[in-house]
Design an enzyme around this catalytic site. Structure first.
Site, mmCIF file in Angstrom:
data_model
loop_
_atom_site.group_PDB
_atom_site.id
_atom_site.type_symbol
_atom_site.label_atom_id
_atom_site.label_comp_id
_atom_site.label_asym_id
_atom_site.label_seq_id
_atom_site.Cartn_x
_atom_site.Cartn_y
_atom_site.Cartn_z
ATOM 1 C CE1 TYR A 97 38.496 -85.885 -0.246
ATOM 2 C CE2 TYR A 97 40.516 -86.846 -0.827
ATOM 3 C CZ TYR A 97 39.402 -86.222 -0.936
ATOM 4 O OH TYR A 97 39.549 -84.876 -1.533
ATOM 5 C CD GLU A 154 44.714 -89.140 -0.690
ATOM 6 O OE1 GLU A 154 44.473 -90.082 0.008
ATOM 7 O OE2 GLU A 154 46.011 -88.741 -0.596
ATOM 8 C CB ILE A 182 31.080 -70.873 -1.053
ATOM 9 C CG1 ILE A 182 31.399 -69.332 -1.469
ATOM 10 C CG2 ILE A 182 30.246 -70.633 0.197
ATOM 11 C CD1 ILE A 182 32.152 -69.438 -2.976
ATOM 12 C CB SER A 209 41.052 -85.978 -4.750
ATOM 13 O OG SER A 209 42.310 -86.223 -4.042
HETATM 14 P P1 NAP Z 1 38.025 -77.498 2.035
HETATM 15 O O1 NAP Z 1 38.787 -76.572 2.594
HETATM 16 O O2 NAP Z 1 37.796 -78.681 3.313
HETATM 17 O O3 NAP Z 1 36.360 -77.240 1.882
HETATM 18 C C1 NAP Z 1 35.359 -78.109 1.964
HETATM 19 C C2 NAP Z 1 34.074 -77.412 1.648
HETATM 20 O O4 NAP Z 1 33.016 -78.419 1.667
HETATM 21 C C3 NAP Z 1 33.724 -76.424 2.712
HETATM 22 O O5 NAP Z 1 33.249 -75.098 2.239
HETATM 23 C C4 NAP Z 1 32.735 -77.199 3.670
HETATM 24 O O6 NAP Z 1 31.663 -75.935 4.241
HETATM 25 C C5 NAP Z 1 32.103 -77.562 2.374
HETATM 26 N N1 NAP Z 1 31.251 -78.555 2.968
HETATM 27 C C6 NAP Z 1 31.082 -79.785 3.724
HETATM 28 N N2 NAP Z 1 30.181 -80.465 3.942
HETATM 29 C C7 NAP Z 1 29.176 -79.923 3.305
HETATM 30 C C8 NAP Z 1 27.735 -80.418 2.971
HETATM 31 N N3 NAP Z 1 27.278 -81.158 3.858
HETATM 32 N N4 NAP Z 1 27.170 -79.571 2.192
HETATM 33 C C9 NAP Z 1 27.737 -78.618 1.663
HETATM 34 N N5 NAP Z 1 29.044 -78.351 1.678
HETATM 35 C C10 NAP Z 1 29.740 -78.875 2.529
HETATM 36 O O7 NAP Z 1 38.461 -78.386 0.897
HETATM 37 P P2 NAP Z 1 39.588 -77.553 -0.280
HETATM 38 O O8 NAP Z 1 40.995 -77.868 0.008
HETATM 39 O O9 NAP Z 1 38.934 -76.074 -0.630
HETATM 40 O O10 NAP Z 1 39.046 -78.532 -1.680
HETATM 41 C C11 NAP Z 1 38.006 -78.371 -2.527
HETATM 42 C C12 NAP Z 1 37.571 -79.554 -3.092
HETATM 43 O O11 NAP Z 1 38.593 -80.239 -3.655
HETATM 44 C C13 NAP Z 1 37.161 -80.616 -2.210
HETATM 45 O O12 NAP Z 1 35.953 -81.438 -2.492
HETATM 46 C C14 NAP Z 1 38.443 -81.447 -2.080
HETATM 47 O O13 NAP Z 1 38.184 -82.878 -1.409
HETATM 48 C C15 NAP Z 1 38.810 -81.501 -3.443
HETATM 49 N N6 NAP Z 1 40.297 -81.538 -3.389
HETATM 50 C C16 NAP Z 1 41.287 -80.772 -2.629
HETATM 51 C C17 NAP Z 1 42.488 -80.811 -2.904
HETATM 52 C C18 NAP Z 1 43.397 -79.948 -2.135
HETATM 53 O O14 NAP Z 1 44.494 -80.172 -2.193
HETATM 54 N N7 NAP Z 1 42.952 -78.915 -1.571
HETATM 55 C C19 NAP Z 1 43.133 -81.903 -3.964
HETATM 56 C C20 NAP Z 1 42.106 -82.685 -4.690
HETATM 57 C C21 NAP Z 1 40.652 -82.276 -4.676
HETATM 58 P P3 NAP Z 1 32.013 -75.821 5.604
HETATM 59 O O15 NAP Z 1 33.445 -75.291 5.863
HETATM 60 O O16 NAP Z 1 31.199 -74.597 5.993
HETATM 61 O O17 NAP Z 1 31.587 -77.110 6.619
HETATM 62 O O1 F7E Z 2 48.654 -85.185 4.252
HETATM 63 C C1 F7E Z 2 51.500 -86.820 6.082
HETATM 64 C C2 F7E Z 2 50.138 -87.556 5.838
HETATM 65 O O2 F7E Z 2 46.440 -84.276 5.360
HETATM 66 C C3 F7E Z 2 49.735 -85.284 3.541
HETATM 67 C C4 F7E Z 2 43.402 -83.059 0.881
HETATM 68 O O3 F7E Z 2 43.122 -81.816 0.381
HETATM 69 O O4 F7E Z 2 45.203 -83.583 -0.807
HETATM 70 C C5 F7E Z 2 44.945 -83.693 0.725
HETATM 71 O O5 F7E Z 2 45.002 -84.924 1.434
HETATM 72 C C6 F7E Z 2 50.692 -86.372 3.948
HETATM 73 C C7 F7E Z 2 50.160 -87.591 4.429
HETATM 74 O O6 F7E Z 2 47.031 -84.361 2.814
HETATM 75 C C8 F7E Z 2 50.760 -85.371 9.605
HETATM 76 O O7 F7E Z 2 50.097 -88.851 6.363
HETATM 77 C C9 F7E Z 2 52.387 -86.524 8.530
HETATM 78 O O8 F7E Z 2 50.754 -88.601 3.909
HETATM 79 O O9 F7E Z 2 48.202 -82.670 4.362
HETATM 80 P P1 F7E Z 2 47.397 -83.854 4.281
HETATM 81 P P2 F7E Z 2 46.469 -85.419 1.949
HETATM 82 O O10 F7E Z 2 46.116 -86.512 2.938
HETATM 83 O O11 F7E Z 2 47.683 -85.769 0.940
HETATM 84 C C10 F7E Z 2 44.333 -84.500 -1.451
HETATM 85 C C11 F7E Z 2 44.785 -84.480 -2.946
HETATM 86 C C12 F7E Z 2 43.052 -84.377 -1.297
HETATM 87 O O12 F7E Z 2 42.133 -84.330 -1.994
HETATM 88 C C13 F7E Z 2 42.649 -84.017 0.160
HETATM 89 O O13 F7E Z 2 41.390 -83.615 0.195
HETATM 90 O O14 F7E Z 2 51.157 -85.825 5.358
HETATM 91 N N1 F7E Z 2 51.403 -86.228 7.454
HETATM 92 N N2 F7E Z 2 52.167 -86.044 9.469
HETATM 93 C C14 F7E Z 2 50.509 -85.774 8.310
HETATM 94 N N3 F7E Z 2 49.246 -85.185 7.784
HETATM 95 C C15 F7E Z 2 48.592 -84.336 8.674
HETATM 96 N N4 F7E Z 2 47.194 -83.885 8.030
HETATM 97 N N5 F7E Z 2 48.940 -84.229 9.703
HETATM 98 C C16 F7E Z 2 49.974 -84.641 10.301
HETATM 99 O O15 F7E Z 2 50.343 -84.180 11.649
#
Ligand code: NAP
Ligand code: F7E
Length: 328
Positions: free
Chosen positions: A151, A129, A9, A127
């Site tokens: 991950y 990923e 949340i 995801s």
């Molecule tokens: P986020 O901002 O990193 O949020 C992750 C949440 O997980 C936070 O509320 C965190 O709580 C909670 N959490 C971590 N450890 C926990 C634990 N031990 N028990 C209960 N809760 C815990 O991620 P998001 O971007 O909102 O993404 C939401 C979900 O979608 C995640 O599962 C992520 O992997 C997945 N996802 C994200 C993307 C994207 O592009 N954003 C794409 C595909 C899938 P605290 O902050 O309080 O530690």
């Molecule tokens: O990286 C490149 C890095 O960390 C994107 C998560 O929400 O989306 C997210 O994962 C790209 C990568 O996101 C930096 O190498 C370059 O190729 O923003 P990111 P991610 O790894 O794509 C997926 C769908 C999820 O599910 C995940 O939870 O950007 N990159 N330079 C960098 N990335 C970061 N973070 N920082 C840099 O300085």
């Protein structure tokens, strides 16, 4: 009044989803972990219809207690270690929370169950990923997985265990295979927010440059507010299922820099960006682009915010935040 329990949340998606569900008339409960979690007050302040419950994805008894207390119609499992880079440094913790956490949440749902006429529906945050070293372009629900990080591997376990609980126990479990989605609430560790917040500081003369890793990677970036609607739509279907959620466009980090610096009034970003190999990954996901035809056809879902609009909203928000904090 329908009741929803959201794990994660305090994260980006949890905050948008809780507002979305509250606007639909739900009573929303959010699971928070840790002792005096500093983000709890922030999310409570944002949404008066949100109630917090304690629990940790590493602790099954706490999850059973939370589900028993809330008696939800719908559970959205968004909690995870979500930062790919961190998953290389803390792979066991990632497997524990991002992977096994899904199994524990499903067990809590299976054990508490809901009523016979109204069984609990479950959403898993899968995801793109999981596609990792992609086997086809664009990626669909049928594309084989080949994760490239701890991950991605943990998410693949979570995805498969949700399918298994659906098949083995008849749980209404759906997974959204969401491609990258960003927003004004994105964590600063992710590349998009790192760029827009650093750029705002450069614009205001508070910072000279940005250090980044690989600029060639391509991502299918949408806005998180659009994507939480798809999560909800999946749980409103008669039958559970898995859906790709994406924009169908792909852009490199270079292109993100092009758009962001242009919007900020610069001719070129090159003088401001340094390469720092600490941000390179041991194994990279080079190209992601999703085909969300199934979500469009069956859920009637499509993204509303364009790539350019996403970058603009993020940069303008960061500029306003930096201006405010500089004035204090
Ligand atoms: P986020 O901002 O990193 O949020 C992750 C949440 O997980 C936070 O509320 C965190 O709580 C909670 N959490 C971590 N450890 C926990 C634990 N031990 N028990 C209960 N809760 C815990 O991620 P998001 O971007 O909102 O993404 C939401 C979900 O979608 C995640 O599962 C992520 O992997 C997945 N996802 C994200 C993307 C994207 O592009 N954003 C794409 C595909 C899938 P605290 O902050 O309080 O530690
Ligand atoms: O990286 C490149 C890095 O960390 C994107 C998560 O929400 O989306 C997210 O994962 C790209 C990568 O996101 C930096 O190498 C370059 O190729 O923003 P990111 P991610 O790894 O794509 C997926 C769908 C999820 O599910 C995940 O939870 O950007 N990159 N330079 C960098 N990335 C970061 N973070 N920082 C840099 O300085």
């Amino acid at each position: 009044m329908k009741r929803a329990l959201i794990t994660g949340i305090t994260g980006q998606d949890g905050r948008y989803l809780s507002e979305f569900l509250a606007a639909k008339g739900y009573q929303v409960y959010g699971l928070v972990h840790g002792q005096a979690n500093p983000k709890a007050a922030l999310v409570e302040g944002e949404n008066p219809r949100l109630e917090l419950v304690e629990g940790d994805l590493r602790d099954l008894p706490s999850l059973i207690a939370a589900v028993e207390q809330v008696q939800p119609d719908e559970v959205y499992n968004l909690g995870a270690i979500s930062f790919v880079q961190l998953s290389f440094r803390q792979p066991e913790l990632t497997a524990e929370i991002t992977g096994l956490g899904v199994l524990r949440m499903l067990e809590a749902v299976r054990i508490v169950g809901g009523t016979q006429n109204n069984p609990i529906r479950f959403y898993q945050a899968s995801s793109s990923e999981m596609f990792g070293k992609v086997r086809e372009v664009p990626q669909t629900e049928a594309t084989p997985f080949h994760p490239r990080s701890p991950y991605g591997v943990a998410k693949m376990f979570g995805h498969n265990i949700a399918v298994n609980y659906r098949e083995a126990y008849g749980i209404h479990a759906s997974s959204g295979i969401l491609f990258n989605h960003e927003s004004e609430r994105r964590g600063h560790e992710f590349v998009t927010r790192k760029i827009t917040s650093s750029l705002a500081r450069i614009k205001l003369g508070l910072q000279d440059s940005i250090s980044l890793g690989n600029l060639e990677a391509r991502r299918d970036w949408g806005h998180a507010a659009d994507y939480v609607e798809a999560m909800w739509l999946m749980l409103q279907q008669e039958e559970p299922g898995d859906y790709v959620v994406s924009t169908g466009e792909t852009h490199s980090i270079r292109e993100f820099l092009d758009v962001a610096f242009r919007l900020a009034g610069y001719d070129s970003w090159e003088p401001y960006v340094r390469h720092d190999n600490r941000f390179d990954r041991p194994a990279e996901v080079d190209l992601l682009i999703g085909d969300a035809s199934k979500a469009r056809d069956r859920l009637g879902w499509s993204p509303k915010v364009s790539f350019e609009e996403l970058v603009k909203r993020m940069y303008e928000n960061d500029l306003a935040l930096e201006r405010r904090s500089a004035a204090q």
